[in-house]
Design a protein around this motif. Structure first.
Motif, PDB file in Angstrom:
ATOM      1  N   LEU A  85       0.822  -1.210   0.000  1.00 14.64           N
ATOM      2  CA  LEU A  85       0.000   0.000   0.000  1.00 14.64           C
ATOM      3  C   LEU A  85       0.859   1.265   0.000  1.00 14.64           C
ATOM      4  N   ASP A  86       2.140   1.129   0.408  1.00 13.31           N
ATOM      5  CA  ASP A  86       2.999   2.320   0.451  1.00 13.31           C
ATOM      6  C   ASP A  86       3.389   2.804  -0.943  1.00 13.31           C
ATOM      7  N   LYS A  87       3.559   1.871  -1.895  1.00 16.26           N
ATOM      8  CA  LYS A  87       3.918   2.251  -3.271  1.00 16.26           C
ATOM      9  C   LYS A  87       3.115   1.356  -4.194  1.00 16.26           C
ATOM     10  N   LEU A  88       2.137   1.952  -4.850  1.00 16.87           N
ATOM     11  CA  LEU A  88       1.168   1.128  -5.563  1.00 16.87           C
ATOM     12  C   LEU A  88       0.836   1.759  -6.911  1.00 16.87           C
ATOM     13  N   PRO A  89       1.439   1.240  -7.993  1.00 10.77           N
ATOM     14  CA  PRO A  89       1.098   1.803  -9.298  1.00 10.77           C
ATOM     15  C   PRO A  89      -0.311   1.414  -9.714  1.00 10.77           C
ATOM     16  N   THR A  90      -0.924   2.225 -10.545  1.00 12.58           N
ATOM     17  CA  THR A  90      -2.234   1.882 -11.102  1.00 12.58           C
ATOM     18  C   THR A  90      -2.089   0.792 -12.164  1.00 12.58           C
ATOM     19  N   PHE A  91      -1.101   0.984 -13.056  1.00 11.79           N
ATOM     20  CA  PHE A  91      -0.824   0.002 -14.111  1.00 11.79           C
ATOM     21  C   PHE A  91       0.665  -0.299 -14.114  1.00 11.79           C
ATOM     22  N   ALA A  92       1.054  -1.569 -14.189  1.00 13.25           N
ATOM     23  CA  ALA A  92       2.474  -1.936 -14.267  1.00 13.25           C
ATOM     24  C   ALA A  92       2.632  -3.085 -15.263  1.00 13.25           C
ATOM     25  N   ILE A  93       3.755  -3.061 -15.977  1.00 16.21           N
ATOM     26  CA  ILE A  93       4.054  -4.159 -16.909  1.00 16.21           C
ATOM     27  C   ILE A  93       5.419  -4.719 -16.570  1.00 16.21           C
ATOM     28  N   GLY A  94       5.536  -6.031 -16.497  1.00 16.57           N
ATOM     29  CA  GLY A  94       6.800  -6.698 -16.204  1.00 16.57           C
ATOM     30  C   GLY A  94       7.679  -6.756 -17.439  1.00 16.57           C
ATOM     31  N   ALA A  95       8.986  -6.575 -17.214  1.00 19.18           N
ATOM     32  CA  ALA A  95       9.965  -6.677 -18.311  1.00 19.18           C
ATOM     33  C   ALA A  95      11.147  -7.522 -17.844  1.00 19.18           C
ATOM     34  N   ALA A  96      10.882  -8.534 -17.040  1.00 27.39           N
ATOM     35  CA  ALA A  96      11.947  -9.373 -16.488  1.00 27.39           C
ATOM     36  C   ALA A  96      12.181 -10.589 -17.386  1.00 27.39           C
ATOM     37  N   ALA A  97      13.374 -11.166 -17.262  1.00 27.50           N
ATOM     38  CA  ALA A  97      13.681 -12.401 -17.993  1.00 27.50           C
ATOM     39  C   ALA A  97      13.075 -13.607 -17.278  1.00 27.50           C
ATOM     40  N   GLU A  98      12.816 -13.447 -15.976  1.00 26.67           N
ATOM     41  CA  GLU A  98      12.226 -14.537 -15.192  1.00 26.67           C
ATOM     42  C   GLU A  98      11.402 -13.952 -14.046  1.00 26.67           C
ATOM     43  N   TYR A  99      10.315 -14.625 -13.712  1.00 25.01           N
ATOM     44  CA  TYR A  99       9.455 -14.197 -12.603  1.00 25.01           C
ATOM     45  C   TYR A  99       9.330 -15.359 -11.625  1.00 25.01           C
ATOM     46  N   GLN A 100       9.648 -15.091 -10.357  1.00 25.72           N
ATOM     47  CA  GLN A 100       9.500 -16.127  -9.322  1.00 25.72           C
ATOM     48  C   GLN A 100       8.101 -16.018  -8.722  1.00 25.72           C
ATOM     49  N   SER A 101       7.515 -17.159  -8.420  1.00 24.97           N
ATOM     50  CA  SER A 101       6.242 -17.144  -7.700  1.00 24.97           C
ATOM     51  C   SER A 101       6.529 -17.062  -6.200  1.00 24.97           C
TER      52      SER A 101
END
Ligand code: DHB
Ligand code: FE
Length: 280
Positions: free
Chosen positions: A65-81
């Motif tokens: 809640l301290d930093k919360l974008p309205t829209f975000a897009i990932g640009a990573a080579a890998e995403y961890q769950s």
């Protein structure tokens, strides 16, 4: 050129991960829900997507809640769950597609969307459970992913109309990508549910059914409602339908339904699933 081959929208309830871990897919409580994905599995075998562009909402894992974008897009080579507190197992990491991500980011920013770009991102049940429903078995994921994250957690939320426009911009961005990729759209969450407060347990079947029907015939129908009106009609977490709407808008104006499922309840949620193809 990249081609959008379809759009799958599905609820993402954390209990789904627990049911998968315990092998409860045939239990009476779960059977109807999991069986609903069998036609999707058959369709995926034929459709063979290369990449999934997944519209989902983070629930306090990657953003708080301290930093919360309205829209975000990932640009990573890998995403961890990761698990933000539901005590559910994590899943294998997802391969990203940074080149496609940056194309989408450039394109939607040019189109007027001031999104947050994320070169690191951990993903929660809202992304992992839909992936596990589409590709069960715990094997390495057969598609790369691009996460598109929308705030549905803390007001002010983006309007349905704005989400629809973002979806259209994503659709244009994908269609203008020069590589021959087969792209699956996904939208997760919903349908009507409210987890807390006086109306905890609230479900609105009539509205859910209208919304699902609108996605084939009249996809912009729900944009006539403000976010407050949608919370009134669908519950404070039912507003996750914005994620379905965004993914659907990216599919283009015409769509036909391949399969759908609607099941009350799963946990506290009216659980829905739809697979749409672009109209020929
Ligand atoms: C539930 C539903 C959600 O969408 C979520 O993010 C967490 C929990 C539920 O119904 O239990
Ligand atoms: Fe949720």
């Amino acid at each position: 050129m990249a081609k959008i081959i379809g759009c799958v929208t599905t609820s993402h309830v954390p209990a789904i991960a627990r049911a998968i871990a315990r092998g409860e897919q045939e239990d009476p409580y779960w059977k109807e829900w999991f069986d609903g994905f069998k036609p999707v599995h058959r369709w995926l075998e034929q459709a063979k997507p290369d990449v999934a562009v997944i519209v989902y909402n983070d629930h306090g894992l990657n953003f708080f809640l301290d930093k919360l974008p309205t829209f975000a897009i990932g640009a990573a080579a890998e995403y961890q769950s990761a698990d933000e507190g539901w005590n559910i197992p994590t899943v294998l990491p997802f391969k990203g597609d940074p080149e496609l991500s940056w194309h989408l980011i450039n394109s939607v920013v040019t189109d007027g969307f001031d999104i947050t770009m994320c070169q690191e991102m951990v993903v929660d049940h809202a992304l992992c459970n839909p992936m596990a429903l589409l590709w069960p078995g715990g094997k390495p994921w057969p598609v790369r992913i691009v996460p598109v994250e929308i705030n549905t957690v803390q007001f002010p939320l983006p309007s349905a109309a704005r989400c629809y426009q973002l979806g259209e911009a994503l659709g244009r961005a994908i269609a203008s990508y020069p590589q021959d990729l087969r792209v699956l759209l996904m939208g997760t969450g919903g349908l009507s549910h409210q987890l807390d407060g006086e109306r905890a347990g609230f479900i609105n079947k009539e509205f859910d059914k209208k919304f699902m029907a609108s996605l084939t015939a009249d996809p912009a129908w729900v944009t006539r409602y403000s976010t407050i009106e949608l919370v009134e009609r669908t519950g404070s977490q039912g507003i996750e339908l914005l994620l379905w709407l965004t993914a659907r808008a990216a599919l283009g104006s015409g769509a036909r339904e391949i399969t759908a499922n609607y099941h009350i309840p799963i946990s506290n949620t009216a659980a829905g699933m739809m697979l749409l193809e672009p109209a020929a």
